[in-house]
Design an enzyme around this catalytic site. Structure first.
Site, mmCIF file in Angstrom:
data_model
loop_
_atom_site.group_PDB
_atom_site.id
_atom_site.type_symbol
_atom_site.label_atom_id
_atom_site.label_comp_id
_atom_site.label_asym_id
_atom_site.label_seq_id
_atom_site.Cartn_x
_atom_site.Cartn_y
_atom_site.Cartn_z
ATOM 1 N N THR A 198 0.820 -1.214 0.000
ATOM 2 C CA THR A 198 0.000 0.000 0.000
ATOM 3 C C THR A 198 0.853 1.263 0.000
ATOM 4 O O THR A 198 1.923 1.282 0.611
ATOM 5 C CB THR A 198 -0.916 -0.004 1.235
ATOM 6 N N GLU A 223 -6.027 -5.624 4.231
ATOM 7 C CA GLU A 223 -6.059 -6.816 3.370
ATOM 8 C C GLU A 223 -7.215 -6.781 2.396
ATOM 9 O O GLU A 223 -7.780 -7.811 2.037
ATOM 10 C CB GLU A 223 -6.090 -8.091 4.195
ATOM 11 N N GLY A 233 2.696 -2.838 8.226
ATOM 12 C CA GLY A 233 3.019 -3.113 9.620
ATOM 13 C C GLY A 233 4.505 -3.376 9.786
ATOM 14 O O GLY A 233 5.083 -4.185 9.059
#
Ligand SMILES: CCCCC/C=C\C/C=C\C/C=C\C/C=C/C/C=C\CCC(=O)SCCNC(=O)CCNC(=O)[C@H](O)C(C)(C)COP(=O)(O)OP(=O)(O)OC[C@H]1O[C@@H](n2cnc3c(N)ncnc32)[C@H](O)[C@@H]1OP(=O)(O)O
Ligand SMILES: Cc1cc2nc3c(=O)[nH]c(=O)nc-3n(C[C@H](O)[C@H](O)[C@H](O)COP(=O)(O)OP(=O)(O)OC[C@H]3O[C@@H](n4cnc5c(N)ncnc54)[C@H](O)[C@@H]3O)c2cc1C
Length: 572
Positions: free
Chosen positions: A53, A335, A92
């Site tokens: 992303t 996701e 993350g």
């Protein structure tokens, strides 16, 4: 190890190393590349992030701006962030924790773009954890929840990596820059299919956690008078409390069983894909996208119902429910944002409907679409029979898929381009896809309780839970079942009264059903959901540890309140 790192707090968290970075190596790297990186990742000798992303693009993967341009003179890829919006944003662990990342970038070779592909990039020194040359890293700042994980940003300024750092299990670039096509352009997305499948289990666990907390607390908490003069009852004796909690408890079991099916499907279809058979990929993508969207949305809503069912203490972080809600809310976006994912399922359903119209016999999770009769046969149905309930959900889904697909065909017959027809029917398409996934969850729940190897007394309880889940779904969406007369008003009334009976039948087993999730207090992290039920003593102990209680008179009194009070008193 991971748990230890996870609890370090202060921005350290390696969840994504385990659920995204390492599986990407497993699924997208060649055997040679696995020898180089997989054991390092599995032993946490390197820590990785899954960097797909960007600030400007999350859903539209084909629109990602980061580039990987092949330089045949040095046999390297040049990784670059050409614009501000191409900054990798959200992954993350990317900002402060990871020293490697799989970076999704548009692949250019010989002046041509071949779309998004994954590249292994070292982003921090293994010696001193400083960013590598040309790499700018940071954390994106506080979020709604999960602040134990750093979600980071990364920019690449013409960072050079060896050709061998392109994950080349499916597509390849030869030393001279020749691009070798993969069997399917969507294989680069295969790890997203896997991750969405794992989200179904995360949703089940989250809802199991929330219902464990709320059911246990509802047995500890006594409040009000059911009858004048009688002792205050456990709040779980109120039918409204059962109506709030037991459908969530049933959904937790339903999603748990759905995740078993998802795991089995993923294993068998990826096994076939290893042998070159890609035929199952489309169904696997549609099922994982739909289940991820449906289960995470129901779970987030369900956790908030559990929170509200626990009154003021539910709103306290002592309950563990706000944190669970925040985590589950993230699952609705991460996701693959839920709307977009459900539209992917709808896309598959419309294709299957067209094939069925053309006479093809459908199989797998869409087989019912060709089997269900358009004209309903009304009649007094046995609304406590699981087969009847499953058939009702399949009829509802088939009707809604047919209606959405025909609506779209009608728009195109009026001259609308397919894309415009799709957009103008997308609300109908979403509802049809949700009905499809709901019918799958009900059917899978029913088949599991009828076949799972358990004691008959346990089967009886699970059957009641499955009836409760199905009857709740019918009464909550009654209009969908009444629309074409498949169910009558009498059927819906029968469903409501059976639902009330199921609430009473599940009540005696409610605590056993949540204990069966076997979630340790250390996992639940909830004063209200403690296994020993000693809520009040521990609530008081928990409150005393609040930072605000470190001093009897907080410093803010002297800084703000005292002068304010003084000046107000001086005016009297
Ligand atoms: C014990 C207690 C536990 C409690 C737990 C509680 C809570 C959780 C705790 C904490 C949670 C905390 C944080 C949350 C978790 C952390 C986050 C974890 C992971 C997140 C990681 C990420 O987010 S990685 C980035 C994910 N990004 C995406 O998913 C992007 C989504 N977009 C896409 O997938 C695509 O762009 C698209 C599908 C939307 C559109 O792609 P496009 O190429 O444009 O495709 P179409 O034109 O629509 O279709 C073309 C064709 O391709 C087929 N297809 C598309 N995708 C796939 C695929 N993946 N696989 C196979 N096929 C695919 C599609 O079906 C079309 O086929 P047809 O042409 O034949 O129809
Ligand atoms: C906690 C958390 C952890 C994350 N971890 C990672 C990670 O480790 N790695 C990583 O790469 N990413 C990660 N992400 C990013 C996540 O994958 C994206 O946020 C997600 O894919 C959605 O993309 P977006 O945020 O750009 O929203 P957008 O795609 O901009 O969507 C915004 C809205 O527009 C709507 N929309 C967009 N496209 C369409 C369409 N075609 N049709 C209808 N509506 C549409 C959506 O429904 C959505 O409501 C994480 C996100 C969160 C919240």
């Amino acid at each position: 190890m991971a748990a230890a790192l996870q609890t370090l707090g202060g921005g350290i968290g390696i969840t994504l190393h385990w659920i995204a970075f390492t599986p990407t190596i497993e699924q997208q790297a060649t055997e040679e590349q696995k020898k180089k990186w997989l054991k390092l990742a599995q032993d946490v000798a390197i820590v990785g992030a899954y960097a797909q992303t960007e600030m400007g693009h999350g859903t539209f993967v084909r629109g990602l701006e980061t580039t990987a341009t092949y330089d045949p003179s040095t046999q390297e890829f040049v990784i670059n962030s050409p614009t501000l919006t191409s900054t990798k944003w959200w992954p993350g662990g990317l900002g402060k924790t990871a020293n490697h990342a799989t970076v999704m970038a548009q692949l250019y070779t010989r002046g041509k773009c071949y779309g998004p592909h994954n590249f292994m990039v070292q982003i921090r020194s293994l010696e001193n954890h400083q960013p590598c040359p040309g790499v700018t890293l940071g954390d994106i700042g506080p979020k709604m929840e999960s602040n134990g994980n750093d979600n980071g940003f990364a920019r690449f300024d013409h960072v050079r990596i060896p050709r061998e750092n392109m994950l080349m299990k499916f597509a390849r670039v030869e030393a001279d820059g020749t691009y070798v096509q993969p069997p399917s352009s969507k294989l680069a997305y295969s790890n997203m299919v896997y991750l969405r499948g794992t989200f179904v289990m995360s949703a089940a666990q989250a809802l199991a956690s929330a219902t464990t907390i709320a059911v246990r607390y509802s047995c500890v908490r006594r409040q009000s008078e059911m009858k004048p003069g009688e002792p205050e009852p456990q709040i779980l004796e109120y039918q409204t409390q059962q109506y709030k909690l037991f459908p969530q408890l049933a959904a937790a079991y339903a999603f748990w069983f759905a995740s078993w099916f998802m795991t089995q499907q993923h294993g068998s279809i990826t096994g076939s894909m290893e042998k070159g058979d890609m035929s199952g990929l489309a169904e696997l993508h549609a099922l994982s996208a739909g289940l991820k969207s449906y289960t995470t949305a129901v779970t987030a809503r369900g956790i908030d119902v559990c929170r509200m069912a626990c009154g003021g203490h539910g709103y306290s972080h002592a309950s563990g429910l706000p944190a669970l809600f925040g985590g589950a809310a993230a699952l609705c976006t991460a996701e693959g944002e839920n709307t977009v994912m459900m539209l992917q399922t709808a896309r598959y359903l419309v294709k299957c409907f067209a094939q069925s119209q053309a006479g093809k016999r459908l199989t797998g999770t869409v087989a019912y679409l060709s089997a269900v009769q358009p004209s309903p046969v009304a009649g007094n149905r046995n609304m406590s029979d699981l087969g009847t309930l499953v058939a009702a959900f399949q009829h509802r889904a088939a009707r809604m898929v047919r209606h959405a697909a025909m609506q779209m065909q009608g728009e195109m017959q009026k001259g609308k381009a397919r894309e415009d027809a799709w957009n103008s029917c997308s609300v109908l398409l979403i509802k049809a896809a949700e009905a499809h996934v709901h019918s799958f969850v009900v059917r899978n729940f029913a088949e599991t309780v009828q076949t799972v190897e358990v004691d008959e007394s346990v089967r009886a309880v699970l059957t009641s839970l499955c009836q409760l889940y199905s009857l709740y779904g019918i009464t909550e969406h009654a209009g969908d079942f009444l629309k074409d007369g498949y169910l009558t008003g009498r059927d819906i009334d029968a469903a409501s009264s059976h639902l009330s009976a199921m609430l009473a039948r599940v009540r005696p087993d409610a605590v056993a059903l949540v204990d069966a999730f076997d979630l340790h207090d250390k996992i639940l992290r909830s004063v209200l959901g403690r296994y020993d039920g000693r809520v009040y003593e521990h609530l008081y102990e928990w409150a005393k540890k609040s930072p605000l209680n470190k001093s009897e008179v907080h410093e803010s009194y002297y800084k703000y309140l005292q002068p304010f009070l003084k000046s107000n008193r001086a005016k009297l």
